[in-house]
Design a protein around this motif. Structure first.
Motif, PDB file in Angstrom:
ATOM      1  N   ASP A 101     -14.597  22.230   9.070  1.00  0.00           N
ATOM      2  CA  ASP A 101     -13.258  22.039   8.501  1.00  0.00           C
ATOM      3  C   ASP A 101     -12.782  20.597   8.648  1.00  0.00           C
ATOM      4  OD1 ASP A 101     -13.210  24.651   7.744  1.00  0.00           O
ATOM      5  OD2 ASP A 101     -11.862  25.332   9.336  1.00  0.00           O
ATOM      6  N   ASP A 102     -13.157  19.947   9.748  1.00  0.00           N
ATOM      7  CA  ASP A 102     -12.709  18.573   9.978  1.00  0.00           C
ATOM      8  C   ASP A 102     -13.303  17.595   8.964  1.00  0.00           C
ATOM      9  OD1 ASP A 102     -11.292  19.498  12.100  1.00  0.00           O
ATOM     10  OD2 ASP A 102     -12.754  18.892  13.624  1.00  0.00           O
ATOM     11  N   ASP A 103     -14.389  17.999   8.298  1.00  0.00           N
ATOM     12  CA  ASP A 103     -15.043  17.111   7.333  1.00  0.00           C
ATOM     13  C   ASP A 103     -14.582  17.356   5.901  1.00  0.00           C
ATOM     14  OD1 ASP A 103     -16.496  15.963   9.372  1.00  0.00           O
ATOM     15  OD2 ASP A 103     -18.243  17.269   9.095  1.00  0.00           O
ATOM     16  N   LEU A 104     -13.699  18.322   5.683  1.00  0.00           N
ATOM     17  CA  LEU A 104     -13.301  18.691   4.327  1.00  0.00           C
ATOM     18  C   LEU A 104     -11.862  18.267   4.039  1.00  0.00           C
ATOM     19  CD1 LEU A 104     -14.811  22.292   4.069  1.00  0.00           C
ATOM     20  CD2 LEU A 104     -15.765  20.170   3.155  1.00  0.00           C
ATOM     21  N   VAL A 105     -11.660  17.792   2.809  1.00  0.00           N
ATOM     22  CA  VAL A 105     -10.318  17.437   2.335  1.00  0.00           C
ATOM     23  C   VAL A 105     -10.060  18.253   1.069  1.00  0.00           C
ATOM     24  CG1 VAL A 105      -8.805  15.624   1.497  1.00  0.00           C
ATOM     25  CG2 VAL A 105     -10.458  15.123   3.311  1.00  0.00           C
ATOM     26  N   LEU A 106      -9.038  19.114   1.125  1.00  0.00           N
ATOM     27  CA  LEU A 106      -8.702  20.012   0.019  1.00  0.00           C
ATOM     28  C   LEU A 106      -7.387  19.577  -0.605  1.00  0.00           C
ATOM     29  CD1 LEU A 106      -9.397  22.736  -1.446  1.00  0.00           C
ATOM     30  CD2 LEU A 106      -7.998  23.855   0.308  1.00  0.00           C
ATOM     31  N   SER A 107      -7.330  19.584  -1.935  1.00  0.00           N
ATOM     32  CA  SER A 107      -6.092  19.173  -2.602  1.00  0.00           C
ATOM     33  C   SER A 107      -5.929  19.939  -3.910  1.00  0.00           C
ATOM     34  CB  SER A 107      -6.083  17.668  -2.878  1.00  0.00           C
ATOM     35  OG  SER A 107      -7.133  17.320  -3.761  1.00  0.00           O
ATOM     36  N   LEU A 108      -4.679  20.010  -4.370  1.00  0.00           N
ATOM     37  CA  LEU A 108      -4.346  20.680  -5.628  1.00  0.00           C
ATOM     38  C   LEU A 108      -3.402  19.795  -6.418  1.00  0.00           C
ATOM     39  CD1 LEU A 108      -3.533  24.332  -6.358  1.00  0.00           C
ATOM     40  CD2 LEU A 108      -1.769  22.637  -6.838  1.00  0.00           C
ATOM     41  N   GLN A 109      -3.644  19.706  -7.741  1.00  0.00           N
ATOM     42  CA  GLN A 109      -2.783  18.952  -8.640  1.00  0.00           C
ATOM     43  C   GLN A 109      -2.467  19.804  -9.857  1.00  0.00           C
ATOM     44  OE1 GLN A 109      -4.935  15.364  -9.548  1.00  0.00           O
ATOM     45  NE2 GLN A 109      -4.401  14.378  -7.613  1.00  0.00           N
ATOM     46  N   SER A 110      -1.268  19.608 -10.373  1.00  0.00           N
ATOM     47  CA  SER A 110      -0.877  20.314 -11.591  1.00  0.00           C
ATOM     48  C   SER A 110      -1.400  19.551 -12.793  1.00  0.00           C
ATOM     49  CB  SER A 110       0.640  20.451 -11.664  1.00  0.00           C
ATOM     50  OG  SER A 110       1.017  21.092 -12.858  1.00  0.00           O
ATOM     51  N   GLY A 111      -1.914  20.313 -13.773  1.00  0.00           N
ATOM     52  CA  GLY A 111      -2.506  19.661 -14.938  1.00  0.00           C
ATOM     53  C   GLY A 111      -1.492  19.104 -15.915  1.00  0.00           C
ATOM     54  N   GLY A 112      -0.284  19.620 -15.899  1.00  0.00           N
ATOM     55  CA  GLY A 112       0.724  19.152 -16.845  1.00  0.00           C
ATOM     56  C   GLY A 112       1.435  17.903 -16.358  1.00  0.00           C
ATOM     57  N   LYS A 113       1.723  16.980 -17.260  1.00  0.00           N
ATOM     58  CA  LYS A 113       2.382  15.736 -16.880  1.00  0.00           C
ATOM     59  C   LYS A 113       3.828  15.985 -16.483  1.00  0.00           C
ATOM     60  CE  LYS A 113      -0.529  12.739 -19.731  1.00  0.00           C
ATOM     61  NZ  LYS A 113      -0.557  11.714 -20.819  1.00  0.00           N
ATOM     62  N   GLU A 114       4.536  16.759 -17.290  1.00  0.00           N
ATOM     63  CA  GLU A 114       5.942  17.024 -17.002  1.00  0.00           C
ATOM     64  C   GLU A 114       6.137  18.260 -16.147  1.00  0.00           C
ATOM     65  OE1 GLU A 114       7.974  17.254 -20.666  1.00  0.00           O
ATOM     66  OE2 GLU A 114       7.611  15.156 -21.218  1.00  0.00           O
ATOM     67  N   GLN A 115       5.071  19.040 -15.941  1.00  0.00           N
ATOM     68  CA  GLN A 115       5.098  20.242 -15.117  1.00  0.00           C
ATOM     69  C   GLN A 115       6.139  21.240 -15.613  1.00  0.00           C
ATOM     70  OE1 GLN A 115       5.510  19.001 -11.046  1.00  0.00           O
ATOM     71  NE2 GLN A 115       3.501  18.085 -10.976  1.00  0.00           N
ATOM     72  N   ILE A 116       6.410  21.199 -16.910  1.00  0.00           N
ATOM     73  CA  ILE A 116       7.291  22.171 -17.556  1.00  0.00           C
ATOM     74  C   ILE A 116       6.514  22.818 -18.695  1.00  0.00           C
ATOM     75  CG2 ILE A 116       9.427  22.517 -18.841  1.00  0.00           C
ATOM     76  CD1 ILE A 116      10.608  20.135 -17.393  1.00  0.00           C
ATOM     77  N   TYR A 117       6.407  24.128 -18.659  1.00  0.00           N
ATOM     78  CA  TYR A 117       5.618  24.849 -19.652  1.00  0.00           C
ATOM     79  C   TYR A 117       6.551  25.764 -20.446  1.00  0.00           C
ATOM     80  CZ  TYR A 117       1.942  23.222 -16.561  1.00  0.00           C
ATOM     81  OH  TYR A 117       1.110  22.431 -15.787  1.00  0.00           O
ATOM     82  N   SER A 118       6.594  25.538 -21.759  1.00  0.00           N
ATOM     83  CA  SER A 118       7.480  26.297 -22.632  1.00  0.00           C
ATOM     84  C   SER A 118       6.669  27.201 -23.550  1.00  0.00           C
ATOM     85  CB  SER A 118       8.332  25.345 -23.487  1.00  0.00           C
ATOM     86  OG  SER A 118       9.069  24.458 -22.659  1.00  0.00           O
ATOM     87  N   GLY A 119       7.309  28.276 -23.980  1.00  0.00           N
ATOM     88  CA  GLY A 119       6.664  29.177 -24.927  1.00  0.00           C
ATOM     89  C   GLY A 119       5.390  29.784 -24.372  1.00  0.00           C
TER      90      GLY A 119
END
Length: 226
Positions: A101-119
């Motif tokens: 675990d000490d050797d791992l770096v986990l991350s998450l990013q949102s794919g949308g630029k504005e992070q607002i999804y309509s419709g």
């Protein structure tokens, strides 16, 4: 000795010293006066040699009392750290072993630029896992081991661990510095652990996406449904 025993010891010691002082003083007085009558005694009383002699005796007794007293216990030397207690380097890892675990770096990013999804727009997420260790290692990145979860407040909306078919394991080899990347798309519907056939649509609002692998946490992404 300490306490009452120590007090008795020093009382006895001082009694002996005082007795010695008295005897020495009497002998000194007898020698100085001799026994030749009142004039001789008067001469002895006026002689300045008696006082310094008494002072010298007192000083000698004081020095004797200080020098012959019971020695105070010397502080015990502090225990030196043993060689075995020294930190030993961790054993060298071999290529192909499970990642630490000490050797791992986990991350998450949102794919949308504005992070607002309509419709009908579907939120997308990019999960990355990087090995910072010195050698290649293996890790399970299956949907059960690497969980992406979406919540709204205290409400659990969706998770990759829900309704997984098959073993759900996916072992990957991670080389140093080369990230593993996974892209996920959410269909805007709720999931549940009991795998109900009907999945209701998520309501408009603010949502939070997180990723975890055991004890590892990869931050969070906030987005909005319209």
């Amino acid at each position: 000795m300490r306490g009452d025993g120590g007090d008795i010891y020093w009382r006895r010691r001082m009694s002996v010293l005082v007795a010695v002082l008295v005897v020495v003083a009497v002998v000194a007085w007898a020698c100085s006066s001799g026994g030749s009558g009142p004039e001789r005694a008067s001469s002895a009383q006026s002689s300045p040699s008696v006082t310094p002699t008494t002072d010298q005796l007192l000083a000698g007794l004081r020095t004797l009392a200080m020098g012959t007293g019971s020695p105070s216990p010397s502080p015990s030397p502090s225990a030196s750290p043993s060689a075995g207690a020294a930190a030993t380097p961790s054993p060298r890892r071999r290529p192909g072993e499970p990642c630490a675990d000490d050797d791992l770096v986990l991350s998450l990013q949102s794919g949308g630029k504005e992070q607002i999804y309509s419709g009908d727009q579907r939120p997308t997420f990019i999960v990355t896992l990087v090995n910072t260790g010195s050698v290649m290692c293996t890790v399970d990145v299956g949907p059960r081991a690497m969980e992406v979860r979406i919540t709204s407040g205290a409400d659990r909306i969706w998770s990759t661990v829900d309704c997984v078919s098959g073993p759900g394991a996916e072992v990957q080899k991670l080389r140093r510095g080369v990230p593993y990347v996974r892209t996920l798309e959410w269909d805007r519907r709720r999931s549940s652990v009991d795998c109900r056939a009907e999945r209701s649509a998520a309501l408009p609002g603010t949502y939070v996406a997180t990723v975890r692998m055991g004890a590892l946490r990869g931050g969070k992404g906030v987005f909005h449904l319209r």
